[in-house]
Scaffold this active site. Structure first.
Site, PDB file in Angstrom:
ATOM      1  CE  LYS A 276      -3.806  -2.100   2.626  1.00  0.00           C
ATOM      2  NZ  LYS A 276      -4.887  -1.865   1.636  1.00  0.00           N
ATOM      3  CD  GLU A 348      -5.488  -8.205   3.506  1.00  0.00           C
ATOM      4  OE1 GLU A 348      -5.393  -7.598   2.465  1.00  0.00           O
ATOM      5  OE2 GLU A 348      -6.215  -7.810   4.546  1.00  0.00           O
ATOM      6  NE  ARG A 350     -10.739 -10.157  -1.909  1.00  0.00           N
ATOM      7  CZ  ARG A 350     -10.986  -9.129  -2.802  1.00  0.00           C
ATOM      8  NH1 ARG A 350     -11.425  -9.436  -4.023  1.00  0.00           N
ATOM      9  NH2 ARG A 350     -10.920  -7.918  -2.435  1.00  0.00           N
TER      10      ARG A 350
HETATM   11  N1  BES Z   1      -7.929  -3.951   4.542  1.00  0.00           N
HETATM   12  C1  BES Z   1      -8.124  -3.503   3.125  1.00  0.00           C
HETATM   13  C2  BES Z   1      -9.586  -2.639   2.992  1.00  0.00           C
HETATM   14  C3  BES Z   1      -9.804  -1.382   3.685  1.00  0.00           C
HETATM   15  C4  BES Z   1      -9.237  -0.421   3.106  1.00  0.00           C
HETATM   16  C5  BES Z   1     -10.274  -1.353   5.046  1.00  0.00           C
HETATM   17  C6  BES Z   1      -9.280   0.862   3.848  1.00  0.00           C
HETATM   18  C7  BES Z   1     -10.430  -0.204   5.645  1.00  0.00           C
HETATM   19  C8  BES Z   1      -9.974   0.895   5.049  1.00  0.00           C
HETATM   20  C9  BES Z   1      -8.228  -4.677   2.339  1.00  0.00           C
HETATM   21  O1  BES Z   1      -7.368  -5.806   2.708  1.00  0.00           O
HETATM   22  C10 BES Z   1      -7.602  -4.251   0.945  1.00  0.00           C
HETATM   23  O2  BES Z   1      -6.483  -3.826   0.961  1.00  0.00           O
HETATM   24  N2  BES Z   1      -8.550  -4.252  -0.077  1.00  0.00           N
HETATM   25  C11 BES Z   1      -8.287  -3.887  -1.521  1.00  0.00           C
HETATM   26  C12 BES Z   1      -8.540  -4.829  -2.362  1.00  0.00           C
HETATM   27  C13 BES Z   1      -8.184  -4.614  -3.916  1.00  0.00           C
HETATM   28  C14 BES Z   1      -6.741  -5.175  -3.673  1.00  0.00           C
HETATM   29  C15 BES Z   1      -8.800  -5.606  -4.512  1.00  0.00           C
HETATM   30  C16 BES Z   1      -8.858  -2.637  -1.469  1.00  0.00           C
HETATM   31  O3  BES Z   1     -10.227  -2.260  -1.129  1.00  0.00           O
HETATM   32  O4  BES Z   1      -8.238  -1.628  -2.310  1.00  0.00           O
HETATM   33 ZN    ZN Z   2      -7.143  -5.881   4.637  1.00  0.00          ZN
HETATM   34 MN    MN Z   3      -5.416  -5.538   2.000  1.00  0.00          MN
END
Ligand code: BES
Ligand code: ZN
Ligand code: MN
Length: 499
Positions: A276, A348, A350
């Site tokens: 990220k 991750e 899921r």
């Molecule tokens: N934990 C994150 C989602 C999240 C983002 C929760 C901000 C709370 C605040 C999750 O693991 C994630 O990174 N999701 C990605 C999925 C994508 C790579 C398909 C996302 O939402 O960008």
């Molecule tokens: Zn996450």
């Molecule tokens: Mn994630």
């Protein structure tokens, strides 16, 4: 457990110090007990109300500092609107508002549980008290230079005056147990990831033994044996070992199938190799809010001795980039036997849920499974921070959750599931891939993925990325970690499964 203000119940006696909170309606009328205790000071209040144009509408209030004829330092009048229309969640909120009237959060507070027309019931007084517990929570464990007058529950002493104090004390057992679960969940979410890693999370869950919950912890070797390749792949880049925690509360009939609650417990989500950006990454310490809710819920159910069989299962991992981390392109085999091509290591949650849901279903044959997860940024794009996204294969559960959401104020909004989305997660090399390829419908493709691991069991997925942390501050929550979902699911159990 977290600190909360100590709350006592007493009689309708005008307090001799601190802050005194009383309620009035839209006609600026007080209840009989309040009017009696105010005595001659009632005229003063009427004048001040006029001067301040207090409406008595819900949310309006008036402060009188060192009011003549009274011993308190401050008298606060809070408007409740039409007393006959007060719902339970409104009374809880009033408790929060009342506690908020303590200047700087310190000192003695007396609240009269009294409304025009009638005094509040014991149950309503207990709901007021719950609102105070929720509002009073402060996470200040790591503040070593506390300012003299900074809010802190230890510095508050609260008395609720009510018609039958003994009955209110008794009625408070349930609401207080539920609040305890919420505060526990908030504590877990607020803890930083250097303190709360998977093993420590499992240790914290052990505290539930005190209320009669049985706990089992699966280590990496046991998970390998079970074939949890999807979950283990996520954790393999971390020096912190993954854990699955199983919590069981058996308050129901011996052979009743349990209700199952499953949580995403990513103690920190860097994104892994698909790392990220730096901005806001610190928030990813809260990526275990789903698991925290499950722990808080089990605590609440056990503490109030719910007449139900329930099992809580959480998958705790840390998603880190490392020489041993999982790569995009890797293919893992889940416990279900289905293979998954990893496209993005940041998807991750899921993967964790895939194995934990499969395991829970096979082992416990539950009546239904409800999982909670801070799963996608996409659900925040769709719903903001007011509603959690609800995905389900079961209309009855959907309806029930909608209703208890309205009752508790923890709102859910149903989102679609459809085989039409399946092609987005088809993989060239494996049974499926872990992302949809585009950002379109990102919360839905995630849900569609998880559904492949529930084997047609009645199931609900709550995407709480928008509500689990850093969410809307309210009269009953001033904490970053909200503890969202504990009250919602506790109410679901109470309203429909304890009969
Ligand atoms: N934990 C994150 C989602 C999240 C983002 C929760 C901000 C709370 C605040 C999750 O693991 C994630 O990174 N999701 C990605 C999925 C994508 C790579 C398909 C996302 O939402 O960008
Ligand atoms: Zn996450
Ligand atoms: Mn994630």
């Amino acid at each position: 457990m977290a600190d909360a203000p100590k709350i006592a119940f007493g009689a309708f006696v005008a307090p001799a110090k601190g802050v005194w909170v009383v309620f009035c309606d839209e006609g600026l009328k007080f209840g009989a007990a309040t009017a009696k205790a105010l005595g001659a000071a009632a005229g003063l209040v009427a004048r001040a109300a006029k001067a301040e144009q207090l409406t008595g509408k819900s949310g309006s209030s008036l402060n009188l500092i060192v009011p003549a004829g009274l011993k308190v330092d401050r008298l606060t009048v809070i408007g409740v609107g039409k007393p006959g229309e007060l719902k339970q969640k409104d009374v809880v909120k009033l408790g929060g508002i009342a506690l908020g009237k303590l200047p700087k959060g310190v000192g003695d507070l007396t609240v009269f549980a009294d409304l025009p027309g009638k005094t509040m019931s014991a149950a309503q007084a207990a709901d007021l008290a719950q609102g105070m517990q929720l509002r009073g929570y402060v996470f200040d464990r790591y503040k070593t230079k506390r300012k003299e007058a900074e809010p802190g529950p230890v510095k508050q002493s609260v008395t609720i005056a009510v018609a039958d104090a003994a009955a209110a004390r008794k009625a408070f057992a349930g609401p207080s147990a539920i609040a305890g679960g919420v505060l526990m969940a908030r504590d877990l979410v607020n803890e930083p990831a250097n303190v709360l890693y998977p093993e420590e999370f499992a240790r914290r869950a052990m505290a539930l033994k005190k209320v009669g919950v049985t706990i089992e912890v699966l280590n990496v070797a046991q998970m390998k044996k079970l074939g949890m390749g999807a979950l283990l792949g996520v954790g393999q880049g971390s020096t912190r070992e993954s854990r699955v925690v199983v919590m069981r509360w058996n308050g129901g009939k011996k052979n009743d199938a349990p209700l199952a609650f499953v949580g995403k417990g990513v103690c920190f989500d860097t994104g892994g190799i698909s790392i990220k950006g730096a901005a806001g990454m610190e928030d990813m310490k809260g990526d275990m809010a789903g698991a925290a809710c499950v722990v808080g819920l089990m605590q609440a159910l056990a503490a109030r001795k719910a007449k139900v069989n329930a099992v809580g299962v959480i998958g705790c991992v840390e998603n880190m980039p490392d020489g041993n981390a999982q790569r995009p392109g890797d293919i893992v085999t889940s416990m279900s036997g289905q293979t998954i091509e990893i496209i993005n290591t940041d998807a991750e949650g899921r993967l964790v849920l895939a194995d934990v849901l499969w395991y829970t279903n096979k082992r416990f044959k539950p009546k239904f499974m409800i999982n909670l997860a801070t799963l996608t940024g996409a659900i925040m794009v769709a719903l903001g921070q007011e509603y959690a996204g609800m995905f389900t294969n079961n209309d009855e559960l959907s309806h029930r959750l909608h209703l208890v959401g309205e009752e508790t104020g923890e709102l859910v909004w149903r989102m679609p599931l459809s085989p039409a989305y399946d092609k987005m997660i088809d993989s060239k090399f494996a049974d499926m891939k872990n992302t949809g390829g585009t950002r379109w419908g990102g919360a839905i493709t995630a849900a569609q993925f998880i559904q492949r691991f529930v084997d047609n069991k009645p199931w609900v997925h709550l995407d709480i990325a928008g509500t689990g942390f850093d969410s809307r501050q309210s009269d009953i929550n001033k904490s970053w970690g909200s503890g969202w979902g504990v009250r919602l699911l506790d109410r679901l159990v109470a309203d429909y499964y304890e009969k």
